[in-house]
Motif scaffolding. Sequence first.
Motif, mmCIF file in Angstrom:
data_model
loop_
_atom_site.group_PDB
_atom_site.id
_atom_site.type_symbol
_atom_site.label_atom_id
_atom_site.label_comp_id
_atom_site.label_asym_id
_atom_site.label_seq_id
_atom_site.Cartn_x
_atom_site.Cartn_y
_atom_site.Cartn_z
ATOM 1 N N PRO A 45 -19.494 -24.496 -81.524
ATOM 2 C CA PRO A 45 -18.056 -25.160 -81.445
ATOM 3 C C PRO A 45 -17.317 -25.011 -82.574
ATOM 4 O O PRO A 45 -16.200 -25.330 -82.766
ATOM 5 C CB PRO A 45 -18.578 -26.543 -81.303
ATOM 6 N N LEU A 46 -18.091 -24.045 -83.456
ATOM 7 C CA LEU A 46 -17.339 -23.988 -84.944
ATOM 8 C C LEU A 46 -17.224 -22.787 -85.424
ATOM 9 O O LEU A 46 -18.063 -22.046 -85.185
ATOM 10 C CB LEU A 46 -18.051 -24.815 -86.043
ATOM 11 N N ASN A 47 -15.952 -22.184 -86.162
ATOM 12 C CA ASN A 47 -15.591 -21.155 -86.910
ATOM 13 C C ASN A 47 -15.492 -21.703 -88.220
ATOM 14 O O ASN A 47 -14.530 -22.302 -88.490
ATOM 15 C CB ASN A 47 -14.667 -20.348 -86.294
ATOM 16 N N GLY A 48 -16.558 -21.624 -88.989
ATOM 17 C CA GLY A 48 -16.565 -22.213 -90.365
ATOM 18 C C GLY A 48 -16.617 -23.596 -89.836
ATOM 19 O O GLY A 48 -17.705 -24.574 -89.648
ATOM 20 N N VAL A 49 -15.477 -24.614 -90.323
ATOM 21 C CA VAL A 49 -15.317 -25.906 -90.102
ATOM 22 C C VAL A 49 -14.291 -26.242 -88.937
ATOM 23 O O VAL A 49 -13.935 -27.399 -88.536
ATOM 24 C CB VAL A 49 -15.073 -26.644 -91.242
ATOM 25 N N ALA A 50 -13.558 -25.197 -88.484
ATOM 26 C CA ALA A 50 -12.427 -25.541 -87.434
ATOM 27 C C ALA A 50 -13.146 -25.379 -85.959
ATOM 28 O O ALA A 50 -13.910 -24.540 -85.912
ATOM 29 C CB ALA A 50 -11.423 -24.345 -87.788
ATOM 30 N N PRO A 51 -12.619 -25.936 -85.306
ATOM 31 C CA PRO A 51 -13.107 -25.990 -83.573
ATOM 32 C C PRO A 51 -12.621 -24.484 -83.009
ATOM 33 O O PRO A 51 -11.943 -23.933 -83.405
ATOM 34 C CB PRO A 51 -12.364 -26.975 -83.020
ATOM 35 N N THR A 94 -3.648 -36.818 -83.312
ATOM 36 C CA THR A 94 -3.938 -35.444 -83.469
ATOM 37 C C THR A 94 -3.931 -34.813 -82.038
ATOM 38 O O THR A 94 -4.257 -35.341 -80.960
ATOM 39 C CB THR A 94 -5.169 -35.051 -84.124
ATOM 40 N N SER A 95 -3.919 -33.594 -82.056
ATOM 41 C CA SER A 95 -4.096 -32.832 -80.753
ATOM 42 C C SER A 95 -5.351 -31.816 -80.775
ATOM 43 O O SER A 95 -5.428 -30.986 -79.809
ATOM 44 C CB SER A 95 -2.736 -31.752 -80.692
ATOM 45 N N TYR A 96 -6.131 -32.024 -81.404
ATOM 46 C CA TYR A 96 -7.471 -31.235 -81.452
ATOM 47 C C TYR A 96 -8.618 -32.217 -81.714
ATOM 48 O O TYR A 96 -8.684 -33.549 -82.253
ATOM 49 C CB TYR A 96 -7.556 -30.402 -82.462
ATOM 50 N N ILE A 97 -9.893 -31.664 -81.461
ATOM 51 C CA ILE A 97 -11.168 -32.577 -82.029
ATOM 52 C C ILE A 97 -11.785 -32.150 -83.295
ATOM 53 O O ILE A 97 -11.381 -30.904 -83.720
ATOM 54 C CB ILE A 97 -12.324 -32.562 -80.798
ATOM 55 N N GLY A 98 -12.361 -32.732 -83.804
ATOM 56 C CA GLY A 98 -13.064 -32.118 -85.330
ATOM 57 C C GLY A 98 -12.194 -32.554 -86.351
ATOM 58 O O GLY A 98 -10.964 -32.976 -86.171
ATOM 59 N N ALA A 99 -12.616 -32.561 -87.553
ATOM 60 C CA ALA A 99 -11.730 -32.750 -88.593
ATOM 61 C C ALA A 99 -10.862 -31.931 -89.236
ATOM 62 O O ALA A 99 -9.976 -32.129 -90.083
ATOM 63 C CB ALA A 99 -12.864 -32.906 -89.755
ATOM 64 N N VAL A 100 -10.886 -30.773 -88.443
ATOM 65 C CA VAL A 100 -9.754 -29.516 -89.060
ATOM 66 C C VAL A 100 -8.882 -29.160 -87.781
ATOM 67 O O VAL A 100 -9.591 -28.548 -86.820
ATOM 68 C CB VAL A 100 -10.565 -28.407 -89.632
ATOM 69 N N ASN A 101 -7.619 -29.017 -88.044
ATOM 70 C CA ASN A 101 -6.890 -28.590 -87.011
ATOM 71 C C ASN A 101 -7.127 -26.798 -86.935
ATOM 72 O O ASN A 101 -6.909 -26.087 -88.083
ATOM 73 C CB ASN A 101 -5.302 -28.674 -87.471
ATOM 74 N N PRO A 102 -7.400 -26.508 -85.853
ATOM 75 C CA PRO A 102 -7.551 -24.900 -85.671
ATOM 76 C C PRO A 102 -6.379 -24.178 -86.146
ATOM 77 O O PRO A 102 -6.648 -22.823 -86.519
ATOM 78 C CB PRO A 102 -8.279 -24.676 -84.356
ATOM 79 N N ALA A 103 -5.170 -24.700 -86.138
ATOM 80 C CA ALA A 103 -4.044 -23.686 -86.566
ATOM 81 C C ALA A 103 -3.756 -23.886 -87.785
ATOM 82 O O ALA A 103 -2.563 -24.215 -88.354
ATOM 83 C CB ALA A 103 -2.838 -24.621 -85.471
ATOM 84 N N GLY A 104 -4.811 -23.575 -88.671
ATOM 85 C CA GLY A 104 -4.448 -23.145 -90.025
ATOM 86 C C GLY A 104 -4.327 -24.260 -90.782
ATOM 87 O O GLY A 104 -3.847 -24.476 -91.828
ATOM 88 N N ASP A 105 -5.185 -25.524 -90.573
ATOM 89 C CA ASP A 105 -5.368 -26.819 -91.490
ATOM 90 C C ASP A 105 -6.133 -26.420 -92.914
ATOM 91 O O ASP A 105 -6.798 -25.638 -92.991
ATOM 92 C CB ASP A 105 -6.340 -27.939 -90.928
ATOM 93 N N THR A 106 -5.290 -26.962 -93.768
ATOM 94 C CA THR A 106 -5.966 -26.695 -95.267
ATOM 95 C C THR A 106 -6.013 -27.847 -96.024
ATOM 96 O O THR A 106 -6.037 -27.996 -97.455
ATOM 97 C CB THR A 106 -5.020 -25.739 -95.874
ATOM 98 N N TRP A 107 -6.232 -28.957 -95.336
ATOM 99 C CA TRP A 107 -6.274 -30.388 -96.116
ATOM 100 C C TRP A 107 -7.628 -30.163 -97.182
ATOM 101 O O TRP A 107 -7.447 -31.008 -98.178
ATOM 102 C CB TRP A 107 -6.268 -31.385 -95.299
#
Length: 530
Positions: A91-97, A119-132
Amino acid sequence: MSRTRLLLLGAAALPLAACGASDPASPGQGGGGVVVVPAPAPAPAPAPGVGPNTAEAAFATTTVSGVTVTVAEQIAVVNAGTNNVLTGTNPLNGVAPTGSALNVGAFDASTVNPFFTRTSYIGAVNPAGDTWFQGWTCNSSTLNLGPGNASCATGLSRSAAAPAASACPTGTTDAGTANNYRLCRLPAQVSGTLSLPRVDGVAYQLNGRVDVGQDRGTLGTGGAAATLTIAAGAIIVANPIDPAPDFLVVNRGSQINAVGTATQPIIFTSQQNLNPANNGDSSQGQWGGIVIAGRAPIANCSSGTNNADGTSTTCENIVEGTVTALYGGNAPTDSSGTMRYVQIRYSGLELTPGNELQGLTTAGAGSGTDISYIQVHNSSDDGVEVFGGRNSFRYMVVTGADDDGFDVDTGWRGLVQFLIVAQKLTGATTDSFATEIDSNGNEDALPRTYGQYANFTFIQTANAPAAIRLRGGADFGFYNGIVKSVAACANIVAGTEANGGKSTIRAANAGLQELGAPVFRSVFFACNGN
């Protein structure tokens, strides 16, 4: 688990496990005759280290006091939710779904509590380029969070070519130099207001236990309050020479204001970390950690009992690992200050068996306490442990914990959104979970533990029974999560069948402050190395 498998390459499309789907197979009802079933053709051998990928294999069972929450009961709990996947893969690419995890419809957690951001996604990171998580966290072989982060072993940025001049800031004392840093030692007791500015070439030193203020009791009366303010970019280290354990305690009624930035995080670490040659992926337990004690309600009173509203004015206990620091009270909105953009590296100490200091401990912290953008790296015990209280968390990263990543218990009633837990690749204890949720064995102590996680990513590499352990009669909600585990994904445990059924999964009962079985919504499980 191999390093190659942790990278989680590839994906496979999966249907969502709808309510009632993936039920465990039940024995057929025979007609009295003997049925001969031909032997099935041999199944293809799984990839090395990859276990069965069935709904049943997603759960582990543990029997306590003769009570077992069966696999079938655990499946029923998850299937009572919505949009959960029990047989996911990659389910992950690095930490992104990625892959089929992208197809899981997100649950609007803001409908549960306004603390949560929709949010519109599952997991801690938005797959659309999240950088928090970029810039203020550090990288290791446990988890690489991207090129914007320095190495945990070496990333103490500075421009000075030599230690700062000998004049340490007011309230600290000169303790000499080490590894090209001027050491400015904090007092054993912080009184009034102590400010630690960022000074290039200065590292502030903890020498043994450092107390911020004196305990002000459950009602906010007693010793004197104090405030410790730490500027962005400051470095605080522990003294490896002093034989006493080095740790920081913010006592009840006092505050810490440690506010870094995305480009200048505050770093708490060991003095060994000042020399890049001294620390690596296996380093841990080089100092104690940070303890934040507050006056919010707790369930584990050292004497007497509390109630559902936490109104007791005498309920308190001693924070694990401190011997004397007290926590608890009847002030749910109490504030112990603010911590943002802070790293806590190489912490955690076992003082005696079962009595440990974690990376970050909050104990009875109130909802006015602001804790966000925190990384705990390579704690020799838990990364974060929460004892009671009402404080919540945002943007949390726990990497390389030797025991549990995020551990909550004893009446904590709070919220967490955007949580990444990645355990160390090798050497973790055999009882280390990405998250452990508990009530310290007292199934019906009040206030009842009730936490909720939204947008979490658990990467379970330790060969513990599961990634999530939920026990002790605790209530919980899991929303928009990804669980990637080398073992089972969840282990729901009950310790009693009193008061209407198995304690952690029984029906709601307002008289017991019991909300019913845990709730799972939009959680993707990829278990047993799949």
